[in-house]
Design a protein around this motif. Structure first.
Motif, PDB file in Angstrom:
ATOM      1  N   ASN A 205       0.814  -1.214   0.000  1.00  0.00           N
ATOM      2  CA  ASN A 205       0.000   0.000   0.000  1.00  0.00           C
ATOM      3  C   ASN A 205       0.853   1.273   0.000  1.00  0.00           C
ATOM      4  O   ASN A 205       0.526   2.250   0.659  1.00  0.00           O
ATOM      5  CB  ASN A 205      -0.950  -0.011   1.221  1.00  0.00           C
ATOM      6  CG  ASN A 205      -2.035   1.048   1.089  1.00  0.00           C
ATOM      7  OD1 ASN A 205      -2.547   1.276  -0.005  1.00  0.00           O
ATOM      8  ND2 ASN A 205      -2.368   1.710   2.184  1.00  0.00           N
ATOM      9  N   THR A 206       1.947   1.239  -0.758  1.00  0.00           N
ATOM     10  CA  THR A 206       2.887   2.369  -0.745  1.00  0.00           C
ATOM     11  C   THR A 206       3.167   2.873  -2.159  1.00  0.00           C
ATOM     12  O   THR A 206       3.233   2.090  -3.103  1.00  0.00           O
ATOM     13  CB  THR A 206       4.213   1.926  -0.080  1.00  0.00           C
ATOM     14  OG1 THR A 206       3.930   1.452   1.228  1.00  0.00           O
ATOM     15  CG2 THR A 206       5.214   3.068  -0.007  1.00  0.00           C
ATOM     16  N   VAL A 207       3.329   4.173  -2.260  1.00  0.00           N
ATOM     17  CA  VAL A 207       3.773   4.789  -3.513  1.00  0.00           C
ATOM     18  C   VAL A 207       5.072   5.532  -3.215  1.00  0.00           C
ATOM     19  O   VAL A 207       5.183   6.170  -2.167  1.00  0.00           O
ATOM     20  CB  VAL A 207       2.729   5.800  -4.037  1.00  0.00           C
ATOM     21  CG1 VAL A 207       3.208   6.455  -5.328  1.00  0.00           C
ATOM     22  CG2 VAL A 207       1.385   5.130  -4.258  1.00  0.00           C
ATOM     23  N   THR A 208       6.052   5.437  -4.114  1.00  0.00           N
ATOM     24  CA  THR A 208       7.258   6.233  -3.926  1.00  0.00           C
ATOM     25  C   THR A 208       7.299   7.318  -4.994  1.00  0.00           C
ATOM     26  O   THR A 208       6.866   7.110  -6.125  1.00  0.00           O
ATOM     27  CB  THR A 208       8.552   5.404  -4.049  1.00  0.00           C
ATOM     28  OG1 THR A 208       8.688   4.981  -5.398  1.00  0.00           O
ATOM     29  CG2 THR A 208       8.519   4.205  -3.144  1.00  0.00           C
ATOM     30  N   VAL A 209       7.813   8.462  -4.590  1.00  0.00           N
ATOM     31  CA  VAL A 209       7.964   9.574  -5.526  1.00  0.00           C
ATOM     32  C   VAL A 209       9.417   9.995  -5.454  1.00  0.00           C
ATOM     33  O   VAL A 209       9.922  10.324  -4.376  1.00  0.00           O
ATOM     34  CB  VAL A 209       7.059  10.757  -5.133  1.00  0.00           C
ATOM     35  CG1 VAL A 209       7.061  11.797  -6.247  1.00  0.00           C
ATOM     36  CG2 VAL A 209       5.633  10.285  -4.851  1.00  0.00           C
ATOM     37  N   THR A 210      10.104   9.957  -6.612  1.00  0.00           N
ATOM     38  CA  THR A 210      11.535  10.204  -6.573  1.00  0.00           C
ATOM     39  C   THR A 210      11.969  11.220  -7.626  1.00  0.00           C
ATOM     40  O   THR A 210      11.398  11.288  -8.718  1.00  0.00           O
ATOM     41  CB  THR A 210      12.325   8.875  -6.731  1.00  0.00           C
ATOM     42  OG1 THR A 210      13.718   9.141  -6.627  1.00  0.00           O
ATOM     43  CG2 THR A 210      12.035   8.194  -8.047  1.00  0.00           C
ATOM     44  N   CYS A 211      12.955  12.007  -7.266  1.00  0.00           N
ATOM     45  CA  CYS A 211      13.555  12.940  -8.220  1.00  0.00           C
ATOM     46  C   CYS A 211      14.974  13.236  -7.763  1.00  0.00           C
ATOM     47  O   CYS A 211      15.230  13.427  -6.573  1.00  0.00           O
ATOM     48  CB  CYS A 211      12.753  14.235  -8.303  1.00  0.00           C
ATOM     49  SG  CYS A 211      13.392  15.387  -9.537  1.00  0.00           S
ATOM     50  N   GLY A 212      15.886  13.254  -8.708  1.00  0.00           N
ATOM     51  CA  GLY A 212      17.282  13.513  -8.364  1.00  0.00           C
ATOM     52  C   GLY A 212      18.146  13.354  -9.589  1.00  0.00           C
ATOM     53  O   GLY A 212      17.640  13.192 -10.697  1.00  0.00           O
ATOM     54  N   PRO A 213      19.460  13.384  -9.403  1.00  0.00           N
ATOM     55  CA  PRO A 213      20.348  13.225 -10.557  1.00  0.00           C
ATOM     56  C   PRO A 213      20.186  11.832 -11.178  1.00  0.00           C
ATOM     57  O   PRO A 213      19.835  10.878 -10.464  1.00  0.00           O
ATOM     58  CB  PRO A 213      21.746  13.412  -9.961  1.00  0.00           C
ATOM     59  CG  PRO A 213      21.593  13.269  -8.498  1.00  0.00           C
ATOM     60  CD  PRO A 213      20.185  13.606  -8.150  1.00  0.00           C
ATOM     61  N   PRO A 214      20.422  11.708 -12.507  1.00  0.00           N
ATOM     62  CA  PRO A 214      20.188  10.440 -13.208  1.00  0.00           C
ATOM     63  C   PRO A 214      20.858   9.240 -12.541  1.00  0.00           C
ATOM     64  O   PRO A 214      20.259   8.168 -12.450  1.00  0.00           O
ATOM     65  CB  PRO A 214      20.764  10.694 -14.600  1.00  0.00           C
ATOM     66  CG  PRO A 214      20.681  12.173 -14.791  1.00  0.00           C
ATOM     67  CD  PRO A 214      20.843  12.773 -13.423  1.00  0.00           C
ATOM     68  N   ILE A 215      22.076   9.425 -12.029  1.00  0.00           N
ATOM     69  CA  ILE A 215      22.799   8.296 -11.436  1.00  0.00           C
ATOM     70  C   ILE A 215      22.088   7.821 -10.165  1.00  0.00           C
ATOM     71  O   ILE A 215      22.003   6.628  -9.888  1.00  0.00           O
ATOM     72  CB  ILE A 215      24.287   8.666 -11.174  1.00  0.00           C
ATOM     73  CG1 ILE A 215      25.105   7.455 -10.756  1.00  0.00           C
ATOM     74  CG2 ILE A 215      24.436   9.783 -10.168  1.00  0.00           C
ATOM     75  CD1 ILE A 215      25.371   6.488 -11.879  1.00  0.00           C
TER      76      ILE A 215
END
Lengths: 278, 337
Positions: A205-215
């Motif tokens: 029941n979890t969603v992750t939201v991610t943003c950052g450098p490509p590596i």
């Protein structure tokens, strides 16, 4: 109406974020009261910031729609427009077109746990959703909220004033890490993908939201899969060179999708079906 | 059926120009036929297609999208003056169809490109249908025809000593009214039929059926390395193409006044997608050449249901290394089956 005509706005406040001041947050207020009242946006959308005589750049709106009366943009000094923007002073005018693009699926995320995973300036777009979710009027609609955020060094962390506020909250778990500490740093040291494995959130029941450098994104995606997250539980937001922001200039396509219109927010499930040209 | 004698043509265009419109017409410049603003010079008649396409008229190489004035703390932004009305004579059915493909990009969707709309609505396209195809023509392979009316306000079908005009739009009908005393009534079979018998050898060679699906399935096929190796990234194919619409935006400033303009750009240039931080999602020629052909053959059809090519043949005539759509479709067909 000519969609290329920006609304004029005044820079109200400039907040240096990083130690080297290569990231600053600009708080801006529309000059026209009618625009101020009618401009509405959703977490994850972006705007074209316009320095007349210099150019435009697409920048995510880092403030949350729950913050009324102003907009905030966290801008890293990187190119021609962002460098000129960093020279600006409070009281200067700039142009704003938008809001553009899709947004984080914040309605579909209701009732779920959310894990935010940000790296460096990548926290800027996530911050809009974080503050939206943490707002008293919305918080009860979401389950557990945890935030994993890292930067190269303590001096490279952005929104430090807000990290402290998130840290103090009982209903939010915050994990801040740096690639390399310094003499004053007592917090965690390690790369974001590794901290993710240490925190080991459950995919149930979890969603992750991610943003950052490509590596960082590359290894975060790998580790999320190891933790059992399905591609449609992983949401990210892309950076792409743009001119118009409205699907006309032919620049920001990935396959038949335009980042400015169909994005910038995509699930990993969607990304896997697109050419790897991002 | 109406008939416009060829000898009446200059008088008619002169009247259209007298109404305040800029008239464009094909003129011979040292053996090369080019669409130019017409000021009474001889109008070329023996040409397959002008060197420059209708894109020059409807999506100019550069145009102002806004003007501004003031100091950093006190700025004013305004729209540029509305475009002057234009009449284009002598464009071909392929170019006219291309503008309808561009319409789909600029006029459909959430946002309407106001500058393009204003220019489009003040431009009358007077197409001259083709009676022969050049060695580079392949309109029939991509759904066009030498006499198709798509995108034209008026189609002038050439016959002996003149033209049979057909007006698909009211704008075209209005332009023809300026020639009402020059037009005669004649008996003639449907002139569109003539288009069916025009020989077009290059079109016969192009097999597009099922190619889009194979291209999608074989995105990483090594053939793209071989195909792109000879590309010089000169961008010519994109500039001569009437359906390539990518543009860049740039500002110019003179003390306290300035303007923001847009101008043609090309997905074939290395820095087309180069971001300020140094990341480039399409860093190699292979990425960029593949992007161009997949945009025309896969991505645009996915979005709009038709190929983004009208078979005008300019890329065939112009590419210095023969890396044009018919050749690449040929090569892909051989490799992908």
């Amino acid at each position: 109406m000519n969609p290329y005509l920006p609304h004029l706005a005044t820079i109200d406040e400039i907040i240096p974020e990083t130690a080297s001041q290569d990231v600053k947050t600009f708080r801006v207020v529309f000059a026209d009261a009618a625009v101020r009242a009618s401009f509405s946006y959703e977490p994850g959308q972006f705007a074209e910031l316009s320095l007349l005589g210099v150019g435009e750049a697409p920048i995510s709106i880092t403030s949350s729609p729950t913050q009324r009366g102003y907009l905030e943009f966290a801008v890293k000094r990187a190119g021609v427009v962002t460098t000129a923007l960093h020279w600006s002073r409070p009281g200067d005018h700039l142009g704003i077109r938008g809001p553009y693009g899709n947004h984080f699926p914040y309605r579909e995320m209701e009732g779920k746990n959310i894990v935010f995973i940000g790296g460096g300036i990548g926290l800027a777009p996530l911050r809009s959703l974080i503050n939206y979710v943490l707002d008293p009027s919305n918080r009860s609609r979401y389950a557990a909220v945890s935030i994993i955020y890292g930067a190269r060094s303590p001096g490279d962390l952005v929104f430090k004033w807000e990290l402290d506020a998130w840290q103090r909250r009982q209903d939010t778990e915050l994990h801040v890490t740096v690639d390399r500490g310094d003499e004053g740093w007592t917090g965690r040291v390690g790369f974001v993908p590794q901290v993710l494995m240490d925190v080991a959130p459950s995919p149930a029941n979890t969603v992750t939201v991610t943003c950052g450098p490509p590596i960082m994104i590359k290894y975060v995606l790998e580790n999320l899969e190891k933790l059992g997250f399905a591609p449609d539980q992983i949401v990210t937001t892309l950076e792409m060179r743009m001119k118009c922001g409205i699907g006309k200039c032919g620049r920001c396509n990935i396959g038949s999708r335009y980042v400015c219109q169909d994005g910038p927010v995509f699930t990993y499930e969607q990304l896997r079906q697109m050419p790897a040209e991002y | 059926m109406r008939f416009l004698p060829a000898t009446a043509l200059p008088r008619w265009l002169e009247r259209l120009r007298g109404d305040g419109a800029t008239v464009w017409a094909p003129v011979d410049e040292d053996g090369v036929v080019v669409l130019r603003p017409w000021e009474g010079q001889p109008i070329a008649s023996r040409y397959v297609n002008p060197l420059n396409s209708l894109k020059d008229v409807l999506l100019p190489r550069t145009e102002t999208i806004l003007e501004f004035e003031g100091r950093p703390t006190d700025l004013a932004v305004r729209e540029p003056a509305p475009p002057q009305s234009q009449v284009v004579f002598g464009t071909r059915p392929c170019d006219a169809a291309a503008m309808e493909l561009n319409d789909r990009v600029f006029l459909e969707g959430t946002f309407v490109d106001e500058g393009f709309r204003r220019r489009r609505e003040t431009t009358t396209v007077l197409t001259v249908a083709c009676t022969v195809a050049g060695p580079h023509c392949f309109c029939r392979a991509v759904g066009g025809s030498p006499t198709a009316p798509r995108g034209s306000d008026l189609v002038l079908h050439p016959v002996e000593n003149g033209y049979l005009p057909e007006a698909p739009t009211s704008r075209g009908e209005k332009a023809l009214r300026a020639a009402s005393d020059l037009v005669e009534d004649v008996e003639h079979p449907d002139p569109r039929e003539a288009g069916r018998t025009v020989a077009m050898p290059l079109a016969e060679r192009i097999a597009l059926d099922g190619l889009a699906a194979r291209l999608r399935d074989h995105f990483e096929h090594p053939c793209w390395d071989a195909i792109s190796r000879r590309c010089h990234s000169c961008g010519l194919c994109t500039f001569v193409c009437p359906t390539c619409y990518c543009f860049a935006v740039f500002d110019s400033l003179r003390v306290t006044r300035g303007r923001r303009q847009r101008g043609w750009d090309s997905c074939q240039f290395k820095d087309f997608l180069l971001m300020a931080g140094g990341h480039n999602p399409r860093p190699t020629r292979k990425h960029r050449v593949r992007q161009r052909f997949l945009h025309k053959l896969c991505y645009f059809p996915e979005a709009y249901g038709e190929y983004q090519c009208v078979g005008c043949g300019r890329c065939v005539a112009g590419c210095p290394v023969g890396l044009h759509l018919p050749a690449v479709v040929d090569e892909l067909g051989e490799v992908l089956g």
